[in-house]
Design a protein around this motif. Structure first.
Motif, mmCIF file in Angstrom:
data_model
loop_
_atom_site.group_PDB
_atom_site.id
_atom_site.type_symbol
_atom_site.label_atom_id
_atom_site.label_comp_id
_atom_site.label_asym_id
_atom_site.label_seq_id
_atom_site.Cartn_x
_atom_site.Cartn_y
_atom_site.Cartn_z
ATOM 1 N N UNK A 1 0.830 -1.177 0.000
ATOM 2 C CA UNK A 1 0.000 0.000 0.000
ATOM 3 C C UNK A 1 0.877 1.243 0.000
ATOM 4 N N UNK A 2 0.481 2.223 -0.765
ATOM 5 C CA UNK A 2 1.139 3.527 -0.785
ATOM 6 C C UNK A 2 0.076 4.565 -0.450
ATOM 7 N N UNK A 3 0.314 5.310 0.624
ATOM 8 C CA UNK A 3 -0.598 6.374 1.044
ATOM 9 C C UNK A 3 0.176 7.680 1.019
ATOM 10 N N UNK A 4 -0.173 8.551 0.085
ATOM 11 C CA UNK A 4 0.463 9.860 -0.037
ATOM 12 C C UNK A 4 -0.338 10.876 0.775
ATOM 13 N N UNK A 5 0.359 11.626 1.606
ATOM 14 C CA UNK A 5 -0.261 12.672 2.415
ATOM 15 C C UNK A 5 0.370 13.988 1.995
ATOM 16 N N UNK A 6 -0.461 14.903 1.514
ATOM 17 C CA UNK A 6 0.027 16.158 0.977
ATOM 18 C C UNK A 6 -0.723 17.329 1.589
ATOM 19 N N UNK A 7 -0.147 18.498 1.438
ATOM 20 C CA UNK A 7 -0.771 19.722 1.939
ATOM 21 C C UNK A 7 0.260 20.820 2.024
ATOM 22 N N UNK A 8 -0.178 21.975 2.463
ATOM 23 C CA UNK A 8 0.713 23.117 2.607
ATOM 24 C C UNK A 8 1.611 22.984 3.830
ATOM 25 N N UNK A 9 2.553 23.890 3.947
ATOM 26 C CA UNK A 9 3.457 23.899 5.104
ATOM 27 C C UNK A 9 2.653 24.120 6.378
ATOM 28 N N UNK A 10 3.035 23.396 7.427
ATOM 29 C CA UNK A 10 2.437 23.524 8.757
ATOM 30 C C UNK A 10 0.932 23.221 8.751
ATOM 31 N N UNK A 11 0.496 22.371 7.832
ATOM 32 C CA UNK A 11 -0.931 22.027 7.739
ATOM 33 C C UNK A 11 -1.328 20.890 8.673
ATOM 34 N N UNK A 12 -0.346 20.177 9.246
ATOM 35 C CA UNK A 12 -0.636 19.044 10.113
ATOM 36 C C UNK A 12 -0.379 17.704 9.451
ATOM 37 N N UNK A 13 0.335 17.710 8.322
ATOM 38 C CA UNK A 13 0.604 16.479 7.571
ATOM 39 C C UNK A 13 1.362 15.451 8.403
ATOM 40 N N UNK A 14 2.437 15.877 9.035
ATOM 41 C CA UNK A 14 3.277 14.927 9.777
ATOM 42 C C UNK A 14 2.529 14.315 10.958
ATOM 43 N N UNK A 15 1.801 15.119 11.697
ATOM 44 C CA UNK A 15 1.027 14.586 12.825
ATOM 45 C C UNK A 15 -0.013 13.571 12.347
ATOM 46 N N UNK A 16 -0.704 13.901 11.272
ATOM 47 C CA UNK A 16 -1.686 12.981 10.705
ATOM 48 C C UNK A 16 -1.008 11.676 10.294
ATOM 49 N N UNK A 17 0.139 11.793 9.608
ATOM 50 C CA UNK A 17 0.871 10.620 9.135
ATOM 51 C C UNK A 17 1.374 9.773 10.298
ATOM 52 N N UNK A 18 1.870 10.405 11.347
ATOM 53 C CA UNK A 18 2.358 9.673 12.520
ATOM 54 C C UNK A 18 1.217 8.907 13.195
ATOM 55 N N UNK A 19 0.077 9.559 13.362
ATOM 56 C CA UNK A 19 -1.084 8.885 13.964
ATOM 57 C C UNK A 19 -1.525 7.699 13.106
ATOM 58 N N UNK A 20 -1.517 7.887 11.801
ATOM 59 C CA UNK A 20 -1.896 6.807 10.885
ATOM 60 C C UNK A 20 -0.930 5.632 11.012
ATOM 61 N N UNK A 21 0.366 5.918 11.007
ATOM 62 C CA UNK A 21 1.365 4.844 11.115
ATOM 63 C C UNK A 21 1.181 4.063 12.411
ATOM 64 N N UNK A 22 0.943 4.777 13.512
ATOM 65 C CA UNK A 22 0.763 4.111 14.805
ATOM 66 C C UNK A 22 -0.531 3.299 14.854
ATOM 67 N N UNK A 23 -1.515 3.664 14.045
ATOM 68 C CA UNK A 23 -2.752 2.878 13.997
ATOM 69 C C UNK A 23 -2.553 1.576 13.216
ATOM 70 N N UNK A 24 -1.499 1.524 12.397
ATOM 71 C CA UNK A 24 -1.226 0.348 11.567
ATOM 72 C C UNK A 24 -0.140 -0.556 12.150
#
Length: 172
Positions: A1-24
């Motif tokens: 699986x490849x999940x791309x997370x995109x957005x502007x600077x300081x939009x919360x991308x990394x936090x969202x991605x970290x939470x997602x990774x920890x859920x998996x």
């Protein structure tokens, strides 16, 4: 699986991605691509490391990500923008060479049997650069984002910390 997370600077991308990774996974891999270019950047990286804690396996790799075996792991690659920047400047700002080397490296990564969560920036959301080099890098970033998005099973746009799913080929 490849999940791309995109957005502007300081939009919360990394936090969202970290939470997602920890859920998996209870032991995800954090694949950090940034070079440290000044003390302020070093401090920002340390804040990120501290926030993540011990449950992460952190690998710092500036360019040749395929040196590592990620088989059967959940891998958060953060971020494509800083990674591509490394190719761009190492190649004397040669756009075509940088894009070719980066896409070849991604192909090697995507051949591995693992789950990818990939963070990238939508640079065009942040305004129009005032110099030619920055504009060329924006174009380069747009090209690599399109390449990854085409390969991705899921694409999520983060706006003000909120996720907006824009592609899902997993749902049938």
């Amino acid at each position: 699986m490849i999940h791309l997370i995109t957005g502007g600077q300081r939009s919360g991308k990394s936090l969202f991605a970290e939470d997602l990774a920890l859920s998996l996974s209870d032991r995800p891999v954090y694949l950090a691509t940034s070079r440290i270019w000044d003390e302020a950047h070093r401090e920002r990286i340390e804040i990120h490391k501290h926030r993540r804690g011990n449950q992460w396996t952190t690998i710092e790799e500036e360019k040749i990500l395929s040196l590592h075996d990620f088989t059967k792991k959940v891998v958060l690659l953060d971020c494509i923008t800083l990674w591509l920047n490394n190719f761009f400047f190492d190649n004397g700002e040669d756009d075509e060479k940088s894009l070719n080397e980066a896409t070849q490296e991604l192909e090697k990564l995507f051949d591995q049997n693992c789950d990818w969560i990939i963070v990238t920036n939508e640079l065009g959301l942040g305004g129009h650069p005032d110099n030619k080099m920055a504009m060329r890098f924006n174009d380069l970033q747009g090209s690599i984002n399109q390449y990854i998005a085409k390969r991705a099973d899921l694409v999520t746009l983060i706006i003000s910390g909120l996720p907006l799913e824009i592609k899902n080929t997993i749902r049938a």
